[in-house]
Design a protein around this motif. Structure first.
Motif, PDB file in Angstrom:
ATOM      1  N   MET A   1       0.835  -1.129  -0.033  1.00 14.46           N
ATOM      2  CA  MET A   1      -0.043   0.048  -0.071  1.00 14.46           C
ATOM      3  C   MET A   1       0.842   1.304   0.068  1.00 14.46           C
ATOM      4  O   MET A   1       1.799   1.149   0.672  1.00 14.46           O
ATOM      5  CB  MET A   1      -0.834   0.042   1.263  1.00 14.46           C
ATOM      6  N   LYS A   2       0.358   2.374  -0.617  1.00 13.76           N
ATOM      7  CA  LYS A   2       1.124   3.549  -0.728  1.00 13.76           C
ATOM      8  C   LYS A   2       0.984   4.169   0.415  1.00 13.76           C
ATOM      9  O   LYS A   2      -0.324   4.382   1.045  1.00 13.76           O
ATOM     10  CB  LYS A   2       0.665   4.396  -1.956  1.00 13.76           C
ATOM     11  N   LYS A   3       1.875   5.035   1.036  1.00 11.56           N
ATOM     12  CA  LYS A   3       1.573   5.698   2.482  1.00 11.56           C
ATOM     13  C   LYS A   3       1.065   6.877   1.954  1.00 11.56           C
ATOM     14  O   LYS A   3       1.317   7.594   0.783  1.00 11.56           O
ATOM     15  CB  LYS A   3       3.159   5.795   3.059  1.00 11.56           C
ATOM     16  N   ASN A   4       0.385   7.616   3.008  1.00  9.83           N
ATOM     17  CA  ASN A   4      -0.423   8.700   2.692  1.00  9.83           C
ATOM     18  C   ASN A   4       0.734   9.657   2.978  1.00  9.83           C
ATOM     19  O   ASN A   4       1.585   9.900   3.870  1.00  9.83           O
ATOM     20  CB  ASN A   4      -1.443   8.817   4.258  1.00  9.83           C
ATOM     21  N   LYS A   5       0.883  10.365   1.914  1.00  9.15           N
ATOM     22  CA  LYS A   5       2.171  11.604   1.989  1.00  9.15           C
ATOM     23  C   LYS A   5       1.598  12.670   1.260  1.00  9.15           C
ATOM     24  O   LYS A   5       0.651  12.822   0.468  1.00  9.15           O
ATOM     25  CB  LYS A   5       3.409  11.049   1.080  1.00  9.15           C
ATOM     26  N   ARG A   6       2.268  13.637   1.651  1.00  6.93           N
ATOM     27  CA  ARG A   6       1.610  15.363   1.267  1.00  6.93           C
ATOM     28  C   ARG A   6       2.893  15.646  -0.046  1.00  6.93           C
ATOM     29  O   ARG A   6       3.884  16.128   0.654  1.00  6.93           O
ATOM     30  CB  ARG A   6       1.424  15.899   2.436  1.00  6.93           C
ATOM     31  N   VAL A  15      -0.675  25.767   0.841  1.00  7.09           N
ATOM     32  CA  VAL A  15      -0.016  24.568   0.679  1.00  7.09           C
ATOM     33  C   VAL A  15      -0.205  24.197  -0.911  1.00  7.09           C
ATOM     34  O   VAL A  15      -1.396  24.117  -1.300  1.00  7.09           O
ATOM     35  CB  VAL A  15      -0.615  23.406   1.465  1.00  7.09           C
ATOM     36  N   VAL A  16       0.876  24.320  -1.646  1.00 10.53           N
ATOM     37  CA  VAL A  16       0.439  23.692  -3.028  1.00 10.53           C
ATOM     38  C   VAL A  16       0.575  22.397  -3.347  1.00 10.53           C
ATOM     39  O   VAL A  16       1.639  21.869  -3.291  1.00 10.53           O
ATOM     40  CB  VAL A  16       1.606  24.894  -4.149  1.00 10.53           C
ATOM     41  N   PHE A  17      -0.653  21.662  -3.613  1.00 16.73           N
ATOM     42  CA  PHE A  17      -0.460  20.128  -3.880  1.00 16.73           C
ATOM     43  C   PHE A  17      -0.292  20.053  -5.310  1.00 16.73           C
ATOM     44  O   PHE A  17       0.504  19.041  -5.561  1.00 16.73           O
ATOM     45  CB  PHE A  17      -1.983  19.646  -3.736  1.00 16.73           C
ATOM     46  N   ASP A  18      -0.666  20.969  -6.393  1.00 16.44           N
ATOM     47  CA  ASP A  18      -0.367  20.697  -7.518  1.00 16.44           C
ATOM     48  C   ASP A  18      -0.475  21.992  -8.436  1.00 16.44           C
ATOM     49  O   ASP A  18      -1.426  22.805  -8.116  1.00 16.44           O
ATOM     50  CB  ASP A  18      -1.572  19.892  -8.117  1.00 16.44           C
ATOM     51  N   PRO A  36     -10.381  11.711 -19.805  1.00 19.21           N
ATOM     52  CA  PRO A  36      -9.669  10.413 -19.303  1.00 19.21           C
ATOM     53  C   PRO A  36      -9.799  10.046 -17.894  1.00 19.21           C
ATOM     54  O   PRO A  36      -9.595   8.816 -17.321  1.00 19.21           O
ATOM     55  CB  PRO A  36      -8.085  11.018 -19.374  1.00 19.21           C
ATOM     56  N   TYR A  37     -10.284  10.875 -16.996  1.00 24.02           N
ATOM     57  CA  TYR A  37     -10.401  10.746 -15.482  1.00 24.02           C
ATOM     58  C   TYR A  37     -11.944  10.180 -15.121  1.00 24.02           C
ATOM     59  O   TYR A  37     -12.362  10.107 -14.198  1.00 24.02           O
ATOM     60  CB  TYR A  37     -10.080  11.720 -14.697  1.00 24.02           C
ATOM     61  N   MET A  38     -12.776  10.521 -16.076  1.00 21.58           N
ATOM     62  CA  MET A  38     -14.160  10.494 -16.030  1.00 21.58           C
ATOM     63  C   MET A  38     -14.680   8.937 -16.233  1.00 21.58           C
ATOM     64  O   MET A  38     -14.310   8.242 -17.163  1.00 21.58           O
ATOM     65  CB  MET A  38     -15.059  11.488 -16.699  1.00 21.58           C
ATOM     66  N   PRO A  39     -15.639   8.417 -15.504  1.00 21.72           N
ATOM     67  CA  PRO A  39     -15.955   6.886 -15.616  1.00 21.72           C
ATOM     68  C   PRO A  39     -16.973   6.883 -16.609  1.00 21.72           C
ATOM     69  O   PRO A  39     -17.977   6.418 -16.269  1.00 21.72           O
ATOM     70  CB  PRO A  39     -16.579   6.455 -14.070  1.00 21.72           C
TER      71      PRO A  39
END
Lengths: 44, 429
Positions: A1-6, A15-18, A36-39
């Motif tokens: 599992m990938k760890k929760n990271k910021r 805080v700039v996430f992206d 591409p990201y829509m189901p």
């Protein structure tokens, strides 16, 4: 599992996430049949 | 400076006193103290904060001007687009018998011929001469690997021509994976193949019913074996089509892939999509009953959110919300059918009234036939989701109405799902 990271940078409490995309940075828009990201592209 | 109109504002429970901002126009995403947000609204924001927020597209000189400028957004992008992208439908044949295939009814022993290949290469050369710097070919079908020799000959011609012209060339492929062996992959990689998309419909028990060979034989193990043997030389994306009654079991596919060593280091991306019984008017046959699903269905919103979380949790890449438009809006993006007719979307390939020309005579005006710019009205300009949607998918509208006059509005979906997607991306990326 990938760890929760910021994966982010902070400046003056912002805080700039992206950083996203910028005007003039080449191809700024994805062209896709459904988005591409829509189901909504099932079946192909 | 004012807040951008194309901005979504959400509370951020993990950090009280802060607000999550997402620019739908630039896909930038930040957490901002409430007092800074209030300062923007009052016009008292500091110069350094304003500089950062402006750079991220969160604040603009005038939100009304910004709305009006969206009318030219697509024109500007097209003007600066250095990419020529063609989806080449090599055949309408397949070795699988998937019950939901949207090409059913068009299929047959229909293959792109030598003469059409020559026309295709000439068409590409002419289009590249229009200041293009990059060429991307997506090989498509039917099953494109049934046209393996054709993929090679087209690629050989384009590799050679691109080198002469100083154009960057690469190709991709949408394949069922059953014929994508190591030996064939090696040949195609040498000719510019960089990425492929393979569909696996969940764990073996579901996939083998959903995507069997025409003979009825199981395909799951063969595909997995081919993926294992090729994932070190080509970028592989895995797609999957789930239904309302089986999507929960798709987590088993993720665990299976990990167990088999096909983790994020081997598989470039994973994305699951819905299929469902589509409203069907027997008087106007517009597709099979089991066609693609609409993302506005409540169960789809829930299923997508759950599966996206499971994918991200295990470390695979899956696409982020970002500005996206239908490929119809992109100039120099075409679908070439096996017979040389040209369309603007793979799902409308072969459909009456949707050909925009052919390889021999070129492209004619398709403004009306595809309802270009259907989003250029006050309803869409006012919508904060416009850059993520641009009126939605023509094929969805076509399935519902039999034409593309109306929009495929995604507001309901974004209202329900966008915040969750953003929080997932913050948590796992």
């Amino acid at each position: 599992m990938k760890k929760n990271k910021r994966n982010s940078k902070e400046k003056n409490g912002i805080v700039v996430f992206d950083k996203g995309i910028k005007d003039g940075e080449g191809y700024t828009l994805s062209f896709c049949c459904h988005g591409p990201y829509m189901p909504s592209s099932g079946g192909w | 400076m004012q807040l951008s109109h194309y901005l979504k504002v959400y509370p951020f429970k993990d950090q009280p006193g802060s607000i999550l901002l997402f620019s739908t126009k630039y896909a930038s995403k930040i957490l901002i103290p409430e007092e800074t947000f209030q300062a923007i609204e009052k016009g008292t924001i500091s110069d350094s904060d304003a500089s950062l927020l402006k750079e991220l597209g969160m604040i603009v000189p005038d939100a009304e001007d910004e709305k009006q400028s969206m009318l030219h957004y697509m024109d500007d992008i097209n003007k600066n687009n250095s990419l020529l992208k063609l989806t080449v439908v090599l055949n309408l044949d397949c070795n699988f018998a998937c019950p939901y295939c949207f090409e059913e009814g068009m299929k047959g022993k229909l293959y792109l011929s030598d003469s059409t290949e020559k026309l295709l290469i000439e068409f590409i050369k002419k289009r590249l001469a229009n200041n293009k710097e990059r060429l991307l070919i997506d090989f498509y079908g039917g099953e494109p690997m049934l046209s393996f020799d054709r993929v090679k000959s087209i690629s050989e011609a384009l590799v050679s021509y691109s080198e002469q012209q100083g154009v960057s060339f690469c190709s991709g492929m949408v394949t069922n994976g059953s014929l994508f062996t190591r030996k064939k992959a090696e040949e195609l990689v040498k000719l510019g193949l960089q990425n492929i998309k393979i569909t696996i419909d969940g764990p073996a028990e579901i996939h083998n019913k959903s995507r069997p060979f025409k003979s009825g034989a199981k395909s799951f193990d063969i595909i997995i074996d081919n993926i294992k043997k090729t994932c070190d030389i080509v970028k592989i994306s895995i797609g999957a089509n789930y239904r309302q009654d089986n999507y929960r079991k798709f987590v088993m596919l993720l665990d299976y892939l990990l167990k088999e060593g096909l983790g994020p280091d081997k598989i470039y991306s994973v994305k699951f999509d819905p299929i469902m019984d589509f409203p069907f008017d027997s008087g106007r046959r517009i597709g099979l009953k089991n066609e693609c699903g609409s993302c506005n269905e409540p169960w789809v919103i829930n299923a997508d959110s759950c599966l996206r979380e499971e994918i991200l949790k295990r470390g695979w890449f899956t696409p982020k919300p970002a500005p996206t438009a239908c490929m119809i809006e992109s100039q120099d993006s075409y679908v070439v059918n096996f017979d040389g007719k040209i369309y603007k979307c793979p799902t409308l390939n072969g459909k009456k009234n949707f050909a925009v020309g052919d390889l021999e005579t070129g492209i004619k005006d398709y403004t009306d036939s595809y309802n270009l710019g259907l989003w250029k009205d006050s309803e869409c300009l006012e919508c904060r989701y416009l850059p993520l949607c641009f009126g939605g998918c023509r094929y969805m509208t076509f399935l519902k109405d039999g034409n593309v006059k109306n929009k495929d509005c995604k507001k309901e979906f974004f209202d329900a799902a966008l915040e969750t997607m953003l929080l997932q991306d913050i948590k796992y990326r």
